[in-house]
Write an enzyme that holds these catalytic residues in place. Structure first.
Site, mmCIF file in Angstrom:
data_model
loop_
_atom_site.group_PDB
_atom_site.id
_atom_site.type_symbol
_atom_site.label_atom_id
_atom_site.label_comp_id
_atom_site.label_asym_id
_atom_site.label_seq_id
_atom_site.Cartn_x
_atom_site.Cartn_y
_atom_site.Cartn_z
ATOM 1 N N LEU A 213 0.919 -1.257 0.172
ATOM 2 C CA LEU A 213 0.197 -0.015 -0.032
ATOM 3 C C LEU A 213 0.817 1.149 -0.029
ATOM 4 O O LEU A 213 2.109 1.162 0.339
ATOM 5 C CB LEU A 213 -0.853 -0.132 1.484
ATOM 6 C CG LEU A 213 -1.965 -1.108 1.259
ATOM 7 C CD1 LEU A 213 -2.598 -1.209 2.694
ATOM 8 C CD2 LEU A 213 -2.649 -1.488 0.209
ATOM 9 N N PRO A 214 0.258 2.348 -0.304
ATOM 10 C CA PRO A 214 0.970 3.701 -0.464
ATOM 11 C C PRO A 214 1.694 4.084 0.741
ATOM 12 O O PRO A 214 2.996 4.320 0.777
ATOM 13 C CB PRO A 214 0.130 4.670 -0.864
ATOM 14 C CG PRO A 214 -0.878 3.970 -1.411
ATOM 15 C CD PRO A 214 -1.199 2.692 -0.637
ATOM 16 N N THR B 39 6.403 0.801 1.969
ATOM 17 C CA THR B 39 7.726 1.521 2.509
ATOM 18 C C THR B 39 6.985 2.484 3.489
ATOM 19 O O THR B 39 6.158 3.014 3.107
ATOM 20 C CB THR B 39 8.373 2.146 1.674
ATOM 21 O OG1 THR B 39 8.805 1.277 0.452
ATOM 22 C CG2 THR B 39 9.549 2.859 2.049
ATOM 23 N N LYS C 12 9.381 10.530 -0.885
ATOM 24 C CA LYS C 12 8.792 10.101 0.239
ATOM 25 C C LYS C 12 9.763 9.272 0.953
ATOM 26 O O LYS C 12 9.788 9.301 2.220
ATOM 27 C CB LYS C 12 7.855 9.052 -0.356
ATOM 28 C CG LYS C 12 7.116 8.046 0.757
ATOM 29 C CD LYS C 12 6.395 6.896 -0.069
ATOM 30 C CE LYS C 12 6.059 6.003 1.060
ATOM 31 N NZ LYS C 12 5.667 4.693 0.825
ATOM 32 N N LYS D 50 15.992 -0.379 4.669
ATOM 33 C CA LYS D 50 15.478 0.156 3.182
ATOM 34 C C LYS D 50 15.663 1.746 3.176
ATOM 35 O O LYS D 50 16.375 2.269 2.132
ATOM 36 C CB LYS D 50 13.861 -0.010 3.265
ATOM 37 C CG LYS D 50 13.135 0.857 2.243
ATOM 38 C CD LYS D 50 13.038 0.045 0.607
ATOM 39 C CE LYS D 50 12.360 1.446 -0.038
ATOM 40 N NZ LYS D 50 12.283 0.817 -1.550
#
Ligand code: NAD
Length: 304
Positions: free
Chosen positions: A69-70, A104, A254, A179
């Protein structure tokens, strides 16, 4: 749990998730999918998935729940909020189900989600990915997993059908932390390489020759090896295709936002990351948000 008996519910069929779910189906898993966009669900049903009319219906009796998901708020809301049919996902899945979040998101949100799931009798690993849309399609993603070893051991053989390298980075949240560290470094390397190549060009040097020189010298790095930001130095990379495809500036922004929030939380010293974030933010405002992140090269051109 054997592969055949595992019931997987997969949420988020966007640029990454659609290909990831397709690869699981191709490997023979029983996959039920859900997305807010009906068209995305239809595409996956055509590829062999089971569809569902609500997020809770998709998760009914699932042992494994995968989300792509976003952002963190979407993951948290999907797991714990009552949806249209009045049911919460955490209440309809199998007892002791494993939630694998590949989105993320913030490290702290991952940890909080893990605690809430544990209180509801479930397990959690964060498993963000590297490798982009091409890696998702080819099934060659890198998964960076945070969670208990016993949960990693259940997740690993599933993730191996969507990726090539599956790392266990540490406890819950470690996947997200690893990450953002990687992507912060990548943004710095890309900006630095772009700056050096533009200085070379300003000195009348051929960027192809300069790239070769740096590749054989101490400036060597991943961007020079595989993802040169200067147009026409390398074939089949976004810089040679008007910076289309690849990893969008908006997504890099982001991730840099997550890295800076995390650095502030940990009192970590990240001046290079902060500068990269400013550069990428200005770059997005100048209209490059949907272009590949190697387009930062354009920001350093002396004559435009
Ligand atoms: P995307 O916007 O293309 O897809 C997200 C999907 O989630 C959309 O189809 C949306 O409709 C769906 N969605 C939102 N809320 C939902 C809900 N409650 N239930 C079901 N579906 C819902 O995004 P993407 O590019 O696929 O990226 C997904 C995640 O992967 C992000 O966290 C991103 O940062 C990360 N990521 C992306 C890339 C990349 O190159 N695109 C690379 C690495 C990591």
């Amino acid at each position: 749990m054997s592969t055949q008996k595992q019931k997987i519910a997969f949420y988020g069929l966007g640029n990454m998730g659609a290909s990831m779910a397709t690869n699981l189906i191709k490997s023979g898993f029983d996959v039920t999918v859900f997305d807010l966009v009906d068209e995305q669900v239809k595409r996956l049903i055509d590829a062999g998935a089971k569809g569902a009319s609500s997020s809770a219906e998709a998760g009914m009796g699932a042992d494994i729940i995968i989300t792509m998901l976003p952002a963190g708020k979407h993951v948290e809301s999907l797991y714990f909020t009552k949806h249209g049919d009045g049911q919460r996902l955490v209440d309809v899945v199998q007892t002791n189900a494993l939630f694998i979040d590949c989105s993320t998101i913030e490290t702290n949100t991952s940890k909080s989600i893990s605690s809430q799931l544990s209180a509801n009798g479930h397990r959690f690993v964060d498993a963000p990915v590297s490798g982009g849309v091409a890696g998702a399609a080819a099934g060659t993603l890198t998964f960076i997993v945070g969670g208990a070893t016993s949960d990693f051991e259940i997740a690993q053989p599933i993730l191996a059908n969507m990726g090539k390298h599956i790392f266990h980075a540490g406890s819950v949240g470690a996947g997200q932390a690893a990450k953002i560290c990687n992507n912060m470094l990548l943004s710095i390397l890309m900006a630095g390489t772009s700056e050096a190549l533009n200085l070379a060009i300003a000195n009348g040097l051929d960027p192809k020759v300069m790239s070769e020189i740096m590749l054989q010298s101490s400036g060597r790095n991943w961007t020079l090896e595989l993802y040169n930001p200067c147009p026409d130095v390398m074939p089949n990379v976004p810089s040679s295709n008007e910076y289309n495809g690849g990893f969008m500036v908006d997504l890099m922004n982001k991730d840099l936002g997550l890295a800076m929030d995390n650095a502030s939380d940990k009192s970590a010293i990240t001046p290079m990351g902060a500068l990269a974030k400013s550069l990428y933010q200005i770059h997005a405002q100048q209209g490059y948000g949907a272009k590949d992140f190697s387009s930062i090269f354009e920001a350093f051109k002396t004559s435009k």
